[in-house]
Design a protein around this motif. Sequence first.
Motif, mmCIF file in Angstrom:
data_model
loop_
_atom_site.group_PDB
_atom_site.id
_atom_site.type_symbol
_atom_site.label_atom_id
_atom_site.label_comp_id
_atom_site.label_asym_id
_atom_site.label_seq_id
_atom_site.Cartn_x
_atom_site.Cartn_y
_atom_site.Cartn_z
ATOM 1 N N ALA A 181 0.832 -1.207 0.000
ATOM 2 C CA ALA A 181 0.000 0.000 0.000
ATOM 3 C C ALA A 181 0.864 1.253 0.000
ATOM 4 O O ALA A 181 0.584 2.219 -0.726
ATOM 5 C CB ALA A 181 -0.933 -0.015 1.208
ATOM 6 N N ARG A 182 1.930 1.255 0.791
ATOM 7 C CA ARG A 182 2.800 2.440 0.839
ATOM 8 C C ARG A 182 3.499 2.666 -0.495
ATOM 9 O O ARG A 182 3.663 3.807 -0.929
ATOM 10 C CB ARG A 182 3.822 2.296 1.968
ATOM 11 C CG ARG A 182 3.208 2.321 3.359
ATOM 12 C CD ARG A 182 4.273 2.601 4.424
ATOM 13 N NE ARG A 182 5.372 1.656 4.354
ATOM 14 C CZ ARG A 182 5.409 0.486 4.972
ATOM 15 N NH1 ARG A 182 4.361 0.112 5.710
ATOM 16 N NH2 ARG A 182 6.447 -0.316 4.867
ATOM 17 N N SER A 183 3.910 1.584 -1.157
ATOM 18 C CA SER A 183 4.584 1.746 -2.443
ATOM 19 C C SER A 183 3.652 2.318 -3.507
ATOM 20 O O SER A 183 4.105 2.917 -4.481
ATOM 21 C CB SER A 183 5.160 0.404 -2.908
ATOM 22 O OG SER A 183 4.131 -0.497 -3.281
ATOM 23 N N LEU A 184 2.353 2.125 -3.318
ATOM 24 C CA LEU A 184 1.366 2.686 -4.241
ATOM 25 C C LEU A 184 1.037 4.141 -3.929
ATOM 26 O O LEU A 184 0.315 4.786 -4.692
ATOM 27 C CB LEU A 184 0.083 1.849 -4.207
ATOM 28 C CG LEU A 184 0.186 0.448 -4.818
ATOM 29 C CD1 LEU A 184 -1.034 -0.391 -4.434
ATOM 30 C CD2 LEU A 184 0.326 0.515 -6.334
ATOM 31 N N GLY A 185 1.526 4.654 -2.802
ATOM 32 C CA GLY A 185 1.306 6.052 -2.458
ATOM 33 C C GLY A 185 0.307 6.299 -1.354
ATOM 34 O O GLY A 185 -0.009 7.451 -1.049
ATOM 35 N N VAL A 186 -0.212 5.234 -0.728
ATOM 36 C CA VAL A 186 -1.154 5.405 0.377
ATOM 37 C C VAL A 186 -0.379 5.845 1.613
ATOM 38 O O VAL A 186 0.632 5.228 1.954
ATOM 39 C CB VAL A 186 -1.909 4.087 0.672
ATOM 40 C CG1 VAL A 186 -2.857 4.267 1.850
ATOM 41 C CG2 VAL A 186 -2.676 3.637 -0.565
ATOM 42 N N PRO A 187 -0.813 6.907 2.306
ATOM 43 C CA PRO A 187 -0.061 7.377 3.477
ATOM 44 C C PRO A 187 -0.043 6.342 4.593
ATOM 45 O O PRO A 187 -1.002 5.591 4.788
ATOM 46 C CB PRO A 187 -0.835 8.634 3.922
ATOM 47 C CG PRO A 187 -1.679 9.017 2.760
ATOM 48 C CD PRO A 187 -1.978 7.761 2.014
ATOM 49 N N ALA A 188 1.063 6.318 5.335
ATOM 50 C CA ALA A 188 1.137 5.493 6.534
ATOM 51 C C ALA A 188 0.488 6.250 7.683
ATOM 52 O O ALA A 188 0.438 7.481 7.687
ATOM 53 C CB ALA A 188 2.593 5.169 6.852
ATOM 54 N N GLY A 189 -0.031 5.533 8.650
ATOM 55 C CA GLY A 189 -0.672 6.166 9.792
ATOM 56 C C GLY A 189 -2.177 6.229 9.616
ATOM 57 O O GLY A 189 -2.680 6.592 8.541
ATOM 58 N N ALA A 190 -2.899 5.890 10.680
ATOM 59 C CA ALA A 190 -4.352 5.790 10.586
ATOM 60 C C ALA A 190 -5.012 7.123 10.265
ATOM 61 O O ALA A 190 -5.923 7.193 9.442
ATOM 62 C CB ALA A 190 -4.899 5.225 11.902
ATOM 63 N N VAL A 191 -4.552 8.201 10.911
ATOM 64 C CA VAL A 191 -5.198 9.501 10.708
ATOM 65 C C VAL A 191 -4.963 9.998 9.280
ATOM 66 O O VAL A 191 -5.901 10.414 8.583
ATOM 67 C CB VAL A 191 -4.687 10.520 11.733
ATOM 68 C CG1 VAL A 191 -5.248 11.913 11.425
ATOM 69 C CG2 VAL A 191 -5.082 10.099 13.145
ATOM 70 N N ALA A 192 -3.702 9.973 8.817
ATOM 71 C CA ALA A 192 -3.391 10.477 7.468
ATOM 72 C C ALA A 192 -4.115 9.669 6.402
ATOM 73 O O ALA A 192 -4.648 10.223 5.432
ATOM 74 C CB ALA A 192 -1.882 10.437 7.233
ATOM 75 N N ALA A 193 -4.158 8.347 6.565
ATOM 76 C CA ALA A 193 -4.822 7.512 5.567
ATOM 77 C C ALA A 193 -6.330 7.740 5.579
ATOM 78 O O ALA A 193 -6.966 7.797 4.516
ATOM 79 C CB ALA A 193 -4.504 6.042 5.825
ATOM 80 N N ALA A 194 -6.921 7.883 6.766
ATOM 81 C CA ALA A 194 -8.362 8.123 6.842
ATOM 82 C C ALA A 194 -8.723 9.491 6.263
ATOM 83 O O ALA A 194 -9.755 9.636 5.589
ATOM 84 C CB ALA A 194 -8.828 8.009 8.290
ATOM 85 N N ARG A 195 -7.883 10.494 6.505
ATOM 86 C CA ARG A 195 -8.152 11.810 5.910
ATOM 87 C C ARG A 195 -8.044 11.747 4.384
ATOM 88 O O ARG A 195 -8.787 12.424 3.674
ATOM 89 C CB ARG A 195 -7.162 12.847 6.446
ATOM 90 C CG ARG A 195 -7.297 13.178 7.920
ATOM 91 C CD ARG A 195 -8.681 13.639 8.294
ATOM 92 N NE ARG A 195 -9.198 14.707 7.431
ATOM 93 C CZ ARG A 195 -10.433 15.191 7.501
ATOM 94 N NH1 ARG A 195 -11.288 14.700 8.382
ATOM 95 N NH2 ARG A 195 -10.818 16.164 6.690
#
Length: 278
Positions: free
Chosen positions: A100-114
């Motif tokens: 997921a991170r290599s695809l550009g999804v942010p790490a961390g629950a808050v950043a990813a949910a935002r």
Amino acid sequence: MATFATSEQLLVIIDPAARQTDGESVRIAKDVLSAGAAAKVCLPDSPEEFARALGRRGSRRPVVIGDDHALLRAVTLLHREREPAGCGLSVVPVGETSLARSLGVPAGAVAAARTVLDGVERRLDLLLDDSDGLVLTDVTIPPTRTTRTVAREPVAPSAPWYRTLLSRTLPARPPRLSTVPSPGPARLRVQLDGETLVDLDQPVEAVTVTPGSSGLAEVEIRPLSVGAEATPVRASGQTVSVTGPDFRYRADARLSGPVRRRTWRVVEGAWGLVLPSA
């Protein structure tokens, strides 16, 4: 590229492994999503329940809270429905999330949910193999595993008196021979759109296939170097076929095989992933 309004309804599927791995991150992500949009939360306990929840999403936009296995499962299910192109997927990574991170999804629950709430859907290519397997990032064919024979000296007890007695009473024992695995060059035929890039008579160290852009796959072949470093062979095309003695390959870091032939073709804009807008 598509943007989303916070009034849009979400289907939040929380993978069971995520609940066991990091319940606190799951709770934070769920709270952020529920505060920012109308969210229906599903807690499947098995892959079958996961599939049923995703299949009954209706007009809700799916959000997966889970690891890379959950992401791949969701994209595969949408592909089988022939709907990944029409359904933007969001991911909140929890657990093992290198894909997921290599695809550009942010790490961390808050950043990813935002990002789920404020991000944009980007169309991405993928690789589809001849067994209907999906690859989101890359395929790597590493060196083959061979065996070599090594000599191992027998191990005697360390007490000095025993070593002295042994040397006076017994002849020296020859080293024990054993085989250990070691990487060796692969001999593969790699064809791009029917044209041979490398054949079985030319050993290679590694082959990498990546979905590029505009419906093309990027192929890199690293020939076996003897002395000076060999120049990699790079090319782009739509269909890549690899043939050779039994070989294994890593697709999205998952080891597969052995196989004697595998073909991958690029599917352009095959699926949508919600990523940060900037």
